[in-house]
Design a protein around this motif. Structure first.
Motif, mmCIF file in Angstrom:
data_model
loop_
_atom_site.group_PDB
_atom_site.id
_atom_site.type_symbol
_atom_site.label_atom_id
_atom_site.label_comp_id
_atom_site.label_asym_id
_atom_site.label_seq_id
_atom_site.Cartn_x
_atom_site.Cartn_y
_atom_site.Cartn_z
ATOM 1 N N ILE A 1 0.825 -1.221 0.000
ATOM 2 C CA ILE A 1 0.000 0.000 0.000
ATOM 3 C C ILE A 1 0.854 1.264 0.000
ATOM 4 O O ILE A 1 0.356 2.347 -0.260
ATOM 5 C CB ILE A 1 -0.960 0.079 1.211
ATOM 6 C CG1 ILE A 1 -0.196 -0.111 2.524
ATOM 7 C CG2 ILE A 1 -2.101 -0.904 1.071
ATOM 8 C CD1 ILE A 1 -0.998 0.354 3.735
ATOM 9 N N ASN A 2 2.143 1.128 0.285
ATOM 10 C CA ASN A 2 2.995 2.322 0.274
ATOM 11 C C ASN A 2 3.345 2.800 -1.132
ATOM 12 O O ASN A 2 3.849 3.909 -1.295
ATOM 13 C CB ASN A 2 4.289 2.076 1.053
ATOM 14 C CG ASN A 2 4.058 2.055 2.550
ATOM 15 O OD1 ASN A 2 3.000 2.485 3.024
ATOM 16 N ND2 ASN A 2 5.020 1.552 3.301
ATOM 17 N N PHE A 3 3.133 1.943 -2.127
ATOM 18 C CA PHE A 3 3.454 2.399 -3.495
ATOM 19 C C PHE A 3 2.488 1.854 -4.550
ATOM 20 O O PHE A 3 2.223 2.516 -5.534
ATOM 21 C CB PHE A 3 4.906 2.073 -3.875
ATOM 22 C CG PHE A 3 5.419 0.764 -3.353
ATOM 23 C CD1 PHE A 3 5.051 -0.426 -3.944
ATOM 24 C CD2 PHE A 3 6.261 0.726 -2.245
ATOM 25 C CE1 PHE A 3 5.523 -1.632 -3.461
ATOM 26 C CE2 PHE A 3 6.743 -0.481 -1.750
ATOM 27 C CZ PHE A 3 6.375 -1.667 -2.355
ATOM 28 N N GLY A 4 1.955 0.657 -4.342
ATOM 29 C CA GLY A 4 1.095 0.083 -5.375
ATOM 30 C C GLY A 4 1.899 -0.326 -6.595
ATOM 31 O O GLY A 4 3.136 -0.310 -6.567
ATOM 32 N N PRO A 5 1.201 -0.692 -7.684
ATOM 33 C CA PRO A 5 1.900 -1.229 -8.854
ATOM 34 C C PRO A 5 2.533 -0.138 -9.710
ATOM 35 O O PRO A 5 2.273 -0.035 -10.907
ATOM 36 C CB PRO A 5 0.786 -1.965 -9.606
ATOM 37 C CG PRO A 5 -0.444 -1.195 -9.263
ATOM 38 C CD PRO A 5 -0.267 -0.696 -7.856
ATOM 39 N N HIS A 6 3.329 0.692 -9.081
ATOM 40 C CA HIS A 6 3.965 1.828 -9.755
ATOM 41 C C HIS A 6 5.466 1.706 -9.513
ATOM 42 O O HIS A 6 5.943 1.985 -8.406
ATOM 43 C CB HIS A 6 3.460 3.151 -9.173
ATOM 44 C CG HIS A 6 1.964 3.244 -9.058
ATOM 45 N ND1 HIS A 6 1.168 3.671 -10.097
ATOM 46 C CD2 HIS A 6 1.121 2.949 -8.044
ATOM 47 C CE1 HIS A 6 -0.105 3.649 -9.718
ATOM 48 N NE2 HIS A 6 -0.161 3.216 -8.473
ATOM 49 N N ILE A 7 6.195 1.314 -10.518
ATOM 50 C CA ILE A 7 7.616 1.000 -10.326
ATOM 51 C C ILE A 7 8.445 2.215 -9.893
ATOM 52 O O ILE A 7 9.307 2.084 -9.013
ATOM 53 C CB ILE A 7 8.198 0.323 -11.587
ATOM 54 C CG1 ILE A 7 7.531 -1.054 -11.796
ATOM 55 C CG2 ILE A 7 9.711 0.151 -11.483
ATOM 56 C CD1 ILE A 7 7.729 -2.043 -10.661
ATOM 57 N N PRO A 8 8.236 3.402 -10.440
ATOM 58 C CA PRO A 8 9.042 4.532 -9.943
ATOM 59 C C PRO A 8 8.844 4.760 -8.440
ATOM 60 O O PRO A 8 9.780 5.149 -7.738
ATOM 61 C CB PRO A 8 8.522 5.727 -10.753
ATOM 62 C CG PRO A 8 7.992 5.116 -12.015
ATOM 63 C CD PRO A 8 7.388 3.806 -11.586
ATOM 64 N N ASN A 9 7.640 4.488 -7.959
ATOM 65 C CA ASN A 9 7.363 4.674 -6.540
ATOM 66 C C ASN A 9 7.899 3.514 -5.719
ATOM 67 O O ASN A 9 8.461 3.706 -4.639
ATOM 68 C CB ASN A 9 5.859 4.848 -6.336
ATOM 69 C CG ASN A 9 5.302 5.950 -7.223
ATOM 70 O OD1 ASN A 9 4.870 5.685 -8.339
ATOM 71 N ND2 ASN A 9 5.381 7.183 -6.776
ATOM 72 N N LEU A 10 7.752 2.330 -6.252
ATOM 73 C CA LEU A 10 8.319 1.153 -5.587
ATOM 74 C C LEU A 10 9.831 1.333 -5.412
ATOM 75 O O LEU A 10 10.376 1.121 -4.324
ATOM 76 C CB LEU A 10 7.994 -0.081 -6.432
ATOM 77 C CG LEU A 10 8.409 -1.457 -5.936
ATOM 78 C CD1 LEU A 10 7.512 -2.529 -6.581
ATOM 79 C CD2 LEU A 10 9.858 -1.795 -6.243
ATOM 80 N N LEU A 11 10.494 1.768 -6.474
ATOM 81 C CA LEU A 11 11.944 1.938 -6.388
ATOM 82 C C LEU A 11 12.316 3.103 -5.472
ATOM 83 O O LEU A 11 13.340 3.058 -4.788
ATOM 84 C CB LEU A 11 12.547 2.131 -7.787
ATOM 85 C CG LEU A 11 12.484 0.891 -8.693
ATOM 86 C CD1 LEU A 11 12.998 1.227 -10.091
ATOM 87 C CD2 LEU A 11 13.277 -0.271 -8.103
ATOM 88 N N SER A 12 11.498 4.143 -5.456
ATOM 89 C CA SER A 12 11.772 5.262 -4.548
ATOM 90 C C SER A 12 11.747 4.790 -3.097
ATOM 91 O O SER A 12 12.454 5.327 -2.246
ATOM 92 C CB SER A 12 10.739 6.380 -4.734
ATOM 93 O OG SER A 12 10.823 6.924 -6.034
ATOM 94 N N ALA A 13 10.929 3.773 -2.829
ATOM 95 C CA ALA A 13 10.879 3.240 -1.463
ATOM 96 C C ALA A 13 12.051 2.300 -1.192
ATOM 97 O O ALA A 13 12.783 2.485 -0.222
ATOM 98 C CB ALA A 13 9.547 2.522 -1.227
ATOM 99 N N VAL A 14 12.257 1.321 -2.059
ATOM 100 C CA VAL A 14 13.193 0.247 -1.708
ATOM 101 C C VAL A 14 14.611 0.458 -2.232
ATOM 102 O O VAL A 14 15.527 -0.247 -1.827
ATOM 103 C CB VAL A 14 12.656 -1.133 -2.156
ATOM 104 C CG1 VAL A 14 11.214 -1.331 -1.688
ATOM 105 C CG2 VAL A 14 12.758 -1.330 -3.656
ATOM 106 N N ALA A 15 14.801 1.425 -3.122
ATOM 107 C CA ALA A 15 16.136 1.649 -3.680
ATOM 108 C C ALA A 15 16.490 3.130 -3.688
ATOM 109 O O ALA A 15 17.326 3.572 -4.470
ATOM 110 C CB ALA A 15 16.211 1.092 -5.102
ATOM 111 N N GLY A 16 15.848 3.890 -2.831
ATOM 112 C CA GLY A 16 16.020 5.333 -2.870
ATOM 113 C C GLY A 16 16.804 5.870 -1.690
ATOM 114 O O GLY A 16 17.743 5.241 -1.204
#
Lengths: 425, 425
Positions: A98-113
């Motif tokens: 729920i912190n990013f959903g199926p949005h890769i730029p947001n997913l990466l901002s969380a886990v690789a940012g």
């Protein structure tokens, strides 16, 4: 947070993404892992004066870790790092979707940012894998055709796909370019492609090149009775890519290529959503992510992302010294194209780099199956007999392998292969 | 190819891009530089049997280089690197613009792609600068407002811009979020912004958050008589971003943010071309490019690119141990925002990371001027008096600096600053 081993194929809870990290810390491991979870999610989880804790619902959590080494020196002597005890860890973190959903730029901002790479106490960090729950995978398009779709289009089922990067890669006019592609098709290439550096530059007419090269593919099909594909590189600014996709489609290209590391991975997804042709994603730029072995993002991760975002073919750094990638890593990246991934189709991996007919036997031996593309540039297009001979030499090398004959022996009666061995061997 | 020093500000021939590299080789330096030029442009420059040489028009050329060191060990012991003599070089390569034109994904595919990072003989490589001819710069939009436009909007001309990242960064509902932003505006923030991890996730209503936070900014303007800006993070998949830009614009946001390293730099340009609001570009993901000092792409390069592609504000890793960036590098990156760049406006640099009122004096001393944003997260939003007190503490710190009074002294009569010193000092 228990110290337990990390299973290679964990079952993934439906509401979480699992991220595998390898990291080094100069602080207490558990404290550092807690920071890593906190920094990539709910860094401040309570407002001053309030009774609340947002971590339960929104916090990333470490679900497994193991100590993999210890040293009195860091993996890399960053000028800002002090200490005389450095502990290496493998950790698996569960991050709420729920912190990013199926949005890769947001997913990466969380886990690789910022949260991951500027985390207190983490002196080195590499993201080594992502594990997605099946319901999350369903929110992605994945490859439209995938490995089996490409094979179906080419009607090639029992051998590697032969691919050539038209060379000279830049500087040819459209007629010379398409003539060159045509000759390589005649010699037996399945796919002739634009170089990753050739898309729509001022120096080349995109329209003319595509039109003539697509016609060359059709003509070669009539002559050879075999299916051929011409791949057009449509890498460009986001605002230009769909125009190039439309042109490429109208002008008869059979496939398009995106340099996803430089358009952004999301540019690949953008093309996937609006393009009816198969898509190849090229590895140019990947070294920035994966080269430094104690840092960044492993090729398995970038490969999974490209597959998730819709690449039917994934170009990868291949075997051999020049590509600065270990054999083990090449095989892992290829596996990430092919392994089971819920509803997401397998992609065709193309491990590339300075290959030619003579490198095929060892490459096939390392891979152990035929689900790959074998790609050559100069090995086809700088062949003494020209691209037709070059493409022929690849096919002859494969014939030799199929018949369990050495290339040298087979070359005695197959001059294209013979000349390749003499020229490139 | 003469061994000559590299001038910091070279004059750039109109038809070329100049790229500065720092590299290491285990082969002959001149041969390696020739390979680097060749691999990034006309790797094969002649067709078999033809009399031609495509290098004259299309080849990259080394225009200057210097040997900067030598060692019997490589900068990094890659498993695939052998040798006992490693020479470090600085090189400047001129690459013909006709090979890519004003298309950044293509430009990077040439100068930072397979040709650069998989070049024979190059054991380490870092792109340290790009120099553009003025006619080429004119083909880019650059910042729409830039530093002076942001100052004009805020009517703040004589001090740093005070920026806060609303915390808790994720997990607040829209009412709590906007109330928190509102309090920080009252306390004296110029800009309150979404965290880089908060855009349009399932966990937060984008519309509600934007609408209420924009209203909070307007209300705070009426109360304080000062201009305020609420920044909405619109980072998302390419196909979603313009929808978020439209919503943010309609709902009254004052600025948008793009995590350009994860949307792709071209995603930033895409937003720039279609968005009427100022744009901030956030550094999340930058570590993948610039952290490893002997490899990748220097922050100066990524910063110049973000400016070229239209970022009015560029968020950067700031000072202090946590941000794992040397002071010298932070200053270089900031300079890349501000230095003369043809028609391209200066961007406002925001060096960030764990700052609070107490870090402002030293930070200002290091920077030496007021053209920067001073950004805090917990330093504002975890202040014992809440965000209003936190924002106030930043302003009080600046008042102390302006009056050349120590923070400790000033805090005696300014409790917000005093409490900050107690809490975070």
């Amino acid at each position: 947070m228990a110290q337990i081993g990390l299973k290679a194929h964990p079952s993934v809870p439906e509401d979480y993404l699992l991220i595998d990290y390898e990291l080094e810390t100069n602080l207490d491991p558990k404290l550092t892992l807690a920071s890593l979870c906190s920094e990539q999610s709910t860094a401040q989880w309570v407002r001053p004066g309030k009774q609340e804790d947002l971590r339960g619902k929104f916090g990333a959590k470490c679900v497994a870790y193991e100590v993999s080494g210890e040293s009195n020196k860091p993996l890399y002597a960053w000028p800002w790092v002090a200490g005389n005890k450095f502990i290496r860890l493998k950790a698996r973190i569960a991050h709420p979707l729920i912190n990013f959903g199926p949005h890769i730029p947001n997913l990466l901002s969380a886990v690789a940012g910022e949260g991951a790479f500027y985390c207190p106490g983490v002196t080195c960090l590499r993201i080594t894998n992502l594990h997605f729950p099946s319901s999350f995978l369903k929110l992605f398009e994945g490859p439209q055709f995938g490995l089996s779709g490409i094979r179906e289009k080419l009607k090639v089922f029992d051998r590697p796909i032969f691919v050539g990067v038209v060379k000279p890669n830049i500087g040819l006019d459209s007629q010379d370019f398409s003539d060159t592609a045509y000759a390589s098709f005649l010699g037996g290439l399945d796919i002739a492609k634009d170089d990753e550096m050739l898309a729509n530059p001022p120096a080349s007419s995109f329209e003319e090149r595509i039109k003539k090269s697509a016609l060359a593919a059709r003509k070669a099909e009539r002559i050879t009775g075999k299916n051929k594909m011409y791949l057009a590189n449509i890498t460009d600014e986001i605002d230009e890519m769909m125009g190039l996709v439309q042109k490429a489609t109208l002008l008869g290209a059979d496939m398009v290529m995106v340099n996803a590391f430089f358009t952004g991975m999301s540019g690949l997804r953008h093309v996937r959503r609006h393009c009816k042709l198969p898509i190849m994603s090229h590895f140019t730029g990947m070294a920035l992510y994966d080269r430094v072995l104690f840092f960044g993002m492993d090729g398995v991760v970038t490969t999974k992302l490209q597959r998730l975002l819709g690449a039917d073919i994934i170009g990868l750094p291949g075997f051999g010294e020049r590509m600065q990638t270990t054999d083990e890593q090449v095989l892992k990246n290829m596996e990430a194209c092919l392994e089971s991934m819920g509803n997401i189709k397998p992609s065709l991996p193309i491990p590339g780099g300075s290959d030619w007919a003579g490198t095929l036997p060892k490459l096939f031996e390392k891979i152990g199956h035929t689900d790959f593309g074998f790609i050559a540039g100069r090995g086809v297009f700088n062949h003494p007999d020209g691209p037709e001979g070059g493409a022929k030499s690849l096919n002859e090398a494969w014939e030799a392998i199929s018949q369990k004959i050495s290339l040298e022996k087979y070359a005695e009666t197959h001059p294209a292969l013979g000349k390749a061995l003499k020229m490139f061997g």
